[in-house]
Design a protein around this motif. Structure first.
Motif, mmCIF file in Angstrom:
data_model
loop_
_atom_site.group_PDB
_atom_site.id
_atom_site.type_symbol
_atom_site.label_atom_id
_atom_site.label_comp_id
_atom_site.label_asym_id
_atom_site.label_seq_id
_atom_site.Cartn_x
_atom_site.Cartn_y
_atom_site.Cartn_z
ATOM 1 N N THR A 33 -47.337 59.547 15.175
ATOM 2 C CA THR A 33 -47.863 59.381 13.824
ATOM 3 C C THR A 33 -49.371 59.238 13.918
ATOM 4 O OG1 THR A 33 -45.856 58.263 13.051
ATOM 5 C CG2 THR A 33 -47.876 57.934 11.769
ATOM 6 N N ILE A 34 -50.085 59.918 13.053
ATOM 7 C CA ILE A 34 -51.529 59.768 12.994
ATOM 8 C C ILE A 34 -51.886 59.285 11.594
ATOM 9 C CG2 ILE A 34 -51.963 62.195 12.388
ATOM 10 C CD1 ILE A 34 -54.433 61.883 14.342
ATOM 11 N N GLY A 35 -52.783 58.340 11.553
ATOM 12 C CA GLY A 35 -53.106 57.731 10.271
ATOM 13 C C GLY A 35 -54.600 57.571 10.062
ATOM 14 N N TRP A 36 -54.950 57.307 8.812
ATOM 15 C CA TRP A 36 -56.325 56.995 8.423
ATOM 16 C C TRP A 36 -56.355 55.590 7.838
ATOM 17 C CZ3 TRP A 36 -60.620 59.763 9.470
ATOM 18 C CH2 TRP A 36 -60.479 61.107 9.834
ATOM 19 N N PHE A 37 -57.346 54.839 8.260
ATOM 20 C CA PHE A 37 -57.561 53.489 7.775
ATOM 21 C C PHE A 37 -59.010 53.372 7.312
ATOM 22 C CE2 PHE A 37 -53.772 51.225 9.356
ATOM 23 C CZ PHE A 37 -53.226 52.207 10.152
ATOM 24 N N ARG A 38 -59.280 52.326 6.587
ATOM 25 C CA ARG A 38 -60.671 52.065 6.216
ATOM 26 C C ARG A 38 -60.902 50.561 6.180
ATOM 27 N NH1 ARG A 38 -60.449 54.060 -0.117
ATOM 28 N NH2 ARG A 38 -59.175 52.334 -0.932
ATOM 29 N N ARG A 39 -62.152 50.224 6.462
ATOM 30 C CA ARG A 39 -62.576 48.828 6.340
ATOM 31 C C ARG A 39 -63.720 48.816 5.345
ATOM 32 N NH1 ARG A 39 -62.085 44.411 9.697
ATOM 33 N NH2 ARG A 39 -61.605 45.691 11.529
ATOM 34 N N SER A 40 -63.431 48.279 4.178
ATOM 35 C CA SER A 40 -64.460 48.183 3.140
ATOM 36 C C SER A 40 -65.203 46.870 3.304
ATOM 37 C CB SER A 40 -63.804 48.263 1.761
ATOM 38 O OG SER A 40 -63.139 49.509 1.609
ATOM 39 N N PRO A 41 -66.436 46.795 2.808
ATOM 40 C CA PRO A 41 -67.232 45.565 2.959
ATOM 41 C C PRO A 41 -66.491 44.344 2.430
ATOM 42 C CG PRO A 41 -68.606 47.347 2.164
ATOM 43 C CD PRO A 41 -67.206 47.864 2.143
ATOM 44 N N GLY A 42 -66.381 43.307 3.251
ATOM 45 C CA GLY A 42 -65.748 42.076 2.833
ATOM 46 C C GLY A 42 -64.234 42.107 2.810
ATOM 47 N N LYS A 43 -63.645 43.187 3.275
ATOM 48 C CA LYS A 43 -62.192 43.315 3.247
ATOM 49 C C LYS A 43 -61.641 43.601 4.641
ATOM 50 C CE LYS A 43 -61.966 45.099 -1.493
ATOM 51 N NZ LYS A 43 -61.454 46.190 -2.364
ATOM 52 N N ALA A 44 -60.365 43.332 4.799
ATOM 53 C CA ALA A 44 -59.701 43.656 6.055
ATOM 54 C C ALA A 44 -59.428 45.156 6.141
ATOM 55 C CB ALA A 44 -58.387 42.881 6.163
ATOM 56 N N TYR A 94 -64.205 54.601 7.903
ATOM 57 C CA TYR A 94 -62.892 55.233 7.989
ATOM 58 C C TYR A 94 -62.555 55.518 9.445
ATOM 59 C CZ TYR A 94 -62.499 55.752 2.954
ATOM 60 O OH TYR A 94 -62.380 55.499 1.613
ATOM 61 N N TYR A 95 -61.360 55.119 9.826
ATOM 62 C CA TYR A 95 -60.888 55.269 11.200
ATOM 63 C C TYR A 95 -59.619 56.119 11.214
ATOM 64 C CZ TYR A 95 -63.625 50.974 11.851
ATOM 65 O OH TYR A 95 -64.610 50.020 11.875
ATOM 66 N N CYS A 96 -59.455 56.912 12.242
ATOM 67 C CA CYS A 96 -58.151 57.514 12.476
ATOM 68 C C CYS A 96 -57.490 56.784 13.639
ATOM 69 C CB CYS A 96 -58.238 59.010 12.735
ATOM 70 S SG CYS A 96 -59.140 59.491 14.209
ATOM 71 N N ALA A 97 -56.182 56.826 13.658
ATOM 72 C CA ALA A 97 -55.426 56.094 14.664
ATOM 73 C C ALA A 97 -54.140 56.840 14.979
ATOM 74 C CB ALA A 97 -55.107 54.681 14.171
#
Length: 126
Positions: A33-44, A94-97
């Motif tokens: 499985t490949i996914g996209w994540f993001r870390r916005s300012p002040g958020k997990a 934005y990160y892929c994993a």
């Protein structure tokens, strides 16, 4: 070891679009499985979308559904995330994993993802 390299981030006005890329080495998309994540300012860090070789289709969280689209080019070992109708709240890194193949979404379970890219910054101005 799998290596992931994201690119395509940048500064865009609200309503604009970007296309993120994630190039993977030593990786067979059909088996994971490949996914996209993001870390916005002040958020997990939060999951945005994922695509599993077993499912054959992409899954999106509600906040991006209908605006983001995930695709892959298996020959080039590259996964894309098309970001449309961007909003200021989409700002973040934005990160892929890569994680195990699964019939259920892995997005809520960050601990189950094995490899991560270094991230690419997306900034949406209002």
């Amino acid at each position: 070891e799998v290596q992931l390299v994201e690119s395509g981030g940048g500064l865009v006005q609200a309503g604009g679009s970007l296309r993120l890329s994630c190039a993977a080495s030593r990786f067979n998309f059909d088996c994971y499985t490949i996914g996209w994540f993001r870390r916005s300012p002040g958020k997990a860090r939060e999951g945005v979308s994922e695509m599993s070789g077993t499912a054959g289709s992409a899954y999106y969280v509600d906040s991006v559904k209908g605006r983001f689209a995930m695709s892959s080019d298996n020959a080039k070992k590259t996964v894309f995330l098309q970001l449309n109708s961007l909003k200021p709240e989409d700002t973040g890194v934005y990160y892929c994993a890569v994680g195990p193949a699964s019939s259920e979404t892995l997005l809520p379970h960050i601990e189950r993802w094995w490899y991560w890219g270094q991230g690419t910054q997306v900034t949406v101005s209002s």
